[in-house]
Motif scaffolding. Structure first.
Motif, PDB file in Angstrom:
ATOM      1  N   VAL A  41       0.810  -1.372  -0.056  1.00 48.50           N
ATOM      2  CA  VAL A  41      -0.025  -0.009  -0.083  1.00 48.50           C
ATOM      3  C   VAL A  41       0.720   1.291  -0.012  1.00 48.50           C
ATOM      4  N   ARG A  42       1.866   1.073   0.979  1.00 46.83           N
ATOM      5  CA  ARG A  42       2.808   2.447   0.844  1.00 46.83           C
ATOM      6  C   ARG A  42       3.545   2.633  -0.542  1.00 46.83           C
ATOM      7  N   ALA A  43       3.881   1.438  -1.046  1.00 42.78           N
ATOM      8  CA  ALA A  43       4.674   1.605  -2.372  1.00 42.78           C
ATOM      9  C   ALA A  43       3.679   2.079  -3.351  1.00 42.78           C
ATOM     10  N   LEU A  44       2.572   1.694  -3.130  1.00 40.16           N
ATOM     11  CA  LEU A  44       1.376   1.978  -4.486  1.00 40.16           C
ATOM     12  C   LEU A  44       1.221   3.630  -4.256  1.00 40.16           C
ATOM     13  N   CYS A  45       1.017   3.865  -3.042  1.00 38.78           N
ATOM     14  CA  CYS A  45       0.686   5.475  -2.634  1.00 38.78           C
ATOM     15  C   CYS A  45       2.018   6.364  -3.152  1.00 38.78           C
ATOM     16  N   LEU A  46       3.001   5.999  -3.232  1.00 39.02           N
ATOM     17  CA  LEU A  46       4.172   6.762  -3.482  1.00 39.02           C
ATOM     18  C   LEU A  46       4.176   6.636  -4.976  1.00 39.02           C
ATOM     19  N   ALA A  47       3.938   5.545  -5.814  1.00 36.23           N
ATOM     20  CA  ALA A  47       4.019   5.481  -7.107  1.00 36.23           C
ATOM     21  C   ALA A  47       2.746   6.396  -7.654  1.00 36.23           C
ATOM     22  N   ALA A  48       1.648   6.266  -7.133  1.00 38.90           N
ATOM     23  CA  ALA A  48       0.778   6.905  -7.805  1.00 38.90           C
ATOM     24  C   ALA A  48       0.821   8.857  -7.224  1.00 38.90           C
ATOM     25  N   LEU A  49       1.473   9.093  -6.374  1.00 45.27           N
ATOM     26  CA  LEU A  49       1.866  10.357  -5.966  1.00 45.27           C
ATOM     27  C   LEU A  49       2.615  10.892  -7.223  1.00 45.27           C
ATOM     28  N   LEU A  50       3.994   9.882  -7.533  1.00 40.92           N
ATOM     29  CA  LEU A  50       4.775  10.251  -8.465  1.00 40.92           C
ATOM     30  C   LEU A  50       4.234  10.425  -9.907  1.00 40.92           C
ATOM     31  N   SER A  51       3.536   9.526 -10.287  1.00 40.15           N
ATOM     32  CA  SER A  51       2.799   9.488 -11.597  1.00 40.15           C
ATOM     33  C   SER A  51       1.905  10.405 -11.801  1.00 40.15           C
ATOM     34  N   ALA A  52       0.904  10.905 -10.924  1.00 42.11           N
ATOM     35  CA  ALA A  52      -0.161  11.830 -11.113  1.00 42.11           C
ATOM     36  C   ALA A  52       0.417  13.149 -11.320  1.00 42.11           C
ATOM     37  N   LEU A  53       1.554  13.196 -11.186  1.00 37.26           N
ATOM     38  CA  LEU A  53       2.042  14.621 -11.520  1.00 37.26           C
ATOM     39  C   LEU A  53       2.072  15.090 -12.887  1.00 37.26           C
ATOM     40  N   GLY A  54       1.988  14.186 -13.557  1.00 37.96           N
ATOM     41  CA  GLY A  54       2.084  14.603 -15.018  1.00 37.96           C
ATOM     42  C   GLY A  54       0.760  14.084 -15.965  1.00 37.96           C
ATOM     43  N   ALA A  55      -0.155  13.789 -15.114  1.00 41.84           N
ATOM     44  CA  ALA A  55      -1.171  12.820 -15.884  1.00 41.84           C
ATOM     45  C   ALA A  55      -1.804  13.696 -17.005  1.00 41.84           C
ATOM     46  N   GLY A  56      -1.775  13.281 -18.297  1.00 43.25           N
ATOM     47  CA  GLY A  56      -2.435  13.511 -19.522  1.00 43.25           C
ATOM     48  C   GLY A  56      -2.565  15.261 -19.515  1.00 43.25           C
ATOM     49  N   ALA A  57      -1.081  15.877 -19.454  1.00 44.69           N
ATOM     50  CA  ALA A  57      -1.346  17.354 -19.735  1.00 44.69           C
ATOM     51  C   ALA A  57      -0.056  17.440 -20.749  1.00 44.69           C
ATOM     52  N   THR A  58      -0.387  18.467 -21.680  1.00 41.76           N
ATOM     53  CA  THR A  58       0.713  18.888 -22.606  1.00 41.76           C
ATOM     54  C   THR A  58       1.060  20.524 -22.601  1.00 41.76           C
ATOM     55  N   GLU A  59       2.275  21.051 -22.318  1.00 43.16           N
ATOM     56  CA  GLU A  59       2.271  22.318 -22.181  1.00 43.16           C
ATOM     57  C   GLU A  59       3.491  22.537 -23.125  1.00 43.16           C
ATOM     58  N   LEU A  60       3.313  23.562 -24.072  1.00 37.43           N
ATOM     59  CA  LEU A  60       4.386  23.959 -25.062  1.00 37.43           C
ATOM     60  C   LEU A  60       4.157  25.442 -24.996  1.00 37.43           C
ATOM     61  N   THR A  61       5.386  25.851 -25.767  1.00 37.44           N
ATOM     62  CA  THR A  61       5.594  27.312 -25.879  1.00 37.44           C
ATOM     63  C   THR A  61       5.903  27.432 -27.297  1.00 37.44           C
ATOM     64  N   LEU A  62       5.292  28.230 -27.998  1.00 39.86           N
ATOM     65  CA  LEU A  62       5.511  28.204 -29.511  1.00 39.86           C
ATOM     66  C   LEU A  62       5.627  29.717 -30.172  1.00 39.86           C
ATOM     67  N   GLU A  63       6.227  29.633 -31.101  1.00 44.15           N
ATOM     68  CA  GLU A  63       6.454  31.250 -31.674  1.00 44.15           C
ATOM     69  C   GLU A  63       5.527  31.236 -32.893  1.00 44.15           C
ATOM     70  N   LEU A  64       4.659  32.339 -32.723  1.00 47.62           N
ATOM     71  CA  LEU A  64       3.470  32.293 -33.842  1.00 47.62           C
ATOM     72  C   LEU A  64       3.760  33.682 -34.665  1.00 47.62           C
ATOM     73  N   PRO A  65       4.199  33.426 -35.997  1.00 47.81           N
ATOM     74  CA  PRO A  65       4.610  34.339 -36.796  1.00 47.81           C
ATOM     75  C   PRO A  65       3.499  35.284 -37.302  1.00 47.81           C
ATOM     76  N   ASP A  66       3.819  36.651 -37.778  1.00 42.73           N
ATOM     77  CA  ASP A  66       2.621  37.368 -37.953  1.00 42.73           C
ATOM     78  C   ASP A  66       1.913  36.891 -39.319  1.00 42.73           C
ATOM     79  N   SER A  67       0.540  37.095 -39.146  1.00 37.72           N
ATOM     80  CA  SER A  67      -0.653  36.332 -40.061  1.00 37.72           C
ATOM     81  C   SER A  67      -0.421  35.125 -40.207  1.00 37.72           C
ATOM     82  N   ALA A  68      -0.254  34.285 -39.164  1.00 40.07           N
ATOM     83  CA  ALA A  68      -0.138  33.080 -39.193  1.00 40.07           C
ATOM     84  C   ALA A  68      -0.976  32.411 -38.176  1.00 40.07           C
ATOM     85  N   GLN A  69      -1.190  30.919 -38.455  1.00 36.30           N
ATOM     86  CA  GLN A  69      -2.177  30.319 -37.598  1.00 36.30           C
ATOM     87  C   GLN A  69      -1.591  29.005 -37.304  1.00 36.30           C
ATOM     88  N   ARG A  70      -1.451  28.556 -36.057  1.00 35.33           N
ATOM     89  CA  ARG A  70      -1.155  27.274 -35.598  1.00 35.33           C
ATOM     90  C   ARG A  70      -2.208  26.134 -34.996  1.00 35.33           C
TER      91      ARG A  70
END
Lengths: 200, 208
Positions: free
Chosen positions: B1-30
């Protein structure tokens, strides 16, 4: 479950990652090509590769390799700052002819240290908890690194603002002095002129 | 149980998220696309970090092409939605209204509610042990830390960009104004002198 976006065959698209120094950045990607006949994106088109180029904040290229249609790339940042990750396919066909597009699935992780699963599966329960705790400690170290980086940036920002502030003050004083001295010169010059022309 | 708790704690930190920084040139669409199941909640946060008036157009479409979110010239926003259809959702950032300023946009696309870090946390018969409740607390705090860091990092980047722009503007305009000052004042004197030189000749001629 990754995000995807489209790119022309010879186009290059870049994303920016602002990371502190000494951070591991890992990226997973998968490329698919649009098939005109099937009107769908094919799974890992053969022979298709992806140039991945990573530029460090100082402009130096720290990674430039050709990977296959699916792959993982990683780099460790030496300097803190904006790293630019660019993708370009190695396709030699021109986009105009084929009208083809590529779909890139992308997933980028910054600063995560991957758990060595084999060490975790050890029979010894105490060791397992120990390993996981170590991982947790590493992640908290990453948080601290980000905070230090933030402190660096805030200092640069404060310097820029103070420089702007003193610039404004200095230029205002200089311009006022120039205004006064030029005004005096104008009056003197005109007075001498009128006297010489015997108008006054 | 303890190990499971720690594992869940670590993996949930990035569950299903994407963050990106992008450069959008003028008159463009991404545009970006994501395949989602139905009945899933997703959140799109975006912020313009630098460029022009720090604003961007954004729209989100469901698999049928219907626009479920559309905003023009926004500096930052957060949009949540419960999906009703299964399929590919598209979100796009557009800089088409700008002719010469390219923008840098940060976005964070999170999918799904976070699973509770202890698998059967909500329907337990017994109370949580001390270790388990400590895990839950650490998890919640770390999530708060992540959010806080991201928020401050973006704000700092934006303010820094504005400050540098201001500094550049002050320098250029100051030099320009000084030059204009010299040119105008010397020009005025020259012009006046030239008026009087001509009049002197003509009035001298008319007098006699």
């Amino acid at each position: 479950l990754a995000l995807y976006f489209h790119i022309g065959e010879r186009e290059e698209k870049c994303i920016i990652e602002d990371t502190p120094s000494d951070t591991l950045v890992v990226g997973n990607y998968k490329v698919q090509r649009w098939d005109i006949h099937k009107h769908d994106f094919l799974e890992s088109a053969p022979g298709l590769g992806m140039f991945v180029t990573v530029t460090s904040p100082s402009g130096e290229v720290i990674l430039s390799k050709l990977y296959g249609p699916q792959g993982t790339f990683s780099f460790t940042s030496y300097l803190s700052g904006e790293h630019i990750i660019c993708f370009q396919s190695n396709s030699t066909r021109f986009a105009v002819i084929a009208g083809s597009r590529l779909r890139i699935h992308l997933d980028i992780r910054v600063g995560e240290h991957f758990l060595d699963e084999s060490a975790v599966q050890a029979k010894d329960k105490v060791n397992e908890v120990h390993v996981r705790l170590q991982h947790l400690i590493e992640q908290i170290h990453h948080v601290t690194k980000e905070q230090d980086y933030e402190r660096e940036r805030e200092e640069k920002f404060r310097k820029t603002s103070e420089e702007t502030n003193s610039n404004i003050l200095w230029w205002a004083i200089v311009q006022t002095l120039i205004l006064i001295s030029v005004g005096i010169w104008q009056i003197k010059s005109l007075r001498d002129f009128f006297i010489s022309k015997k108008l006054v | 149980v303890r190990a499971l708790c720690l594992a869940a704690l670590l993996s949930a930190l990035g569950a299903g998220a994407t963050e990106l920084t992008l450069e959008l040139p003028d008159s463009a669409q991404r545009c970006f696309h994501q395949e989602l199941e139905s009945g899933v909640k997703f959140t799109l946060d975006y912020q313009v970090i630098s460029g022009g008036h720090y604003d961007v157009d954004c729209y989100v479409e469901d698999p049928n092409g219907k626009t479920i979110y559309q905003e023009t010239k926004k500096q930052y926003d957060s949009f949540s939605h419960h999906t009703e259809l299964k399929g590919v959702y598209t979100f796009c950032f557009s800089n088409e209204f700008s002719t010469f300023s390219h923008k840098i946009v940060y976005f964070d696309f999170q999918v799904g509610d976070e699973p509770p870090i202890l698998p059967d946390m909500n329907n337990r018969v017994t109370a949580l042990t001390q270790l388990e409740s400590a895990c839950v607390t650490i998890h919640e705090m770390l999530n708060a830390v992540i959010d806080s860091q991201t928020h401050y990092r973006l704000r700092e980047a934006q303010d820094h960009s504005r400050a540098e722009e201001l500094n550049g503007r002050v320098s250029y305009w100051s030099v320009g104004e000084t030059l204009i000052l010299f040119v105008v004042s010397i020009g005025q004197v020259m012009l006046l002198k030239s008026f009087f030189t001509e009049k002197r000749v003509s009035s001298g001629g008319a007098g006699t």
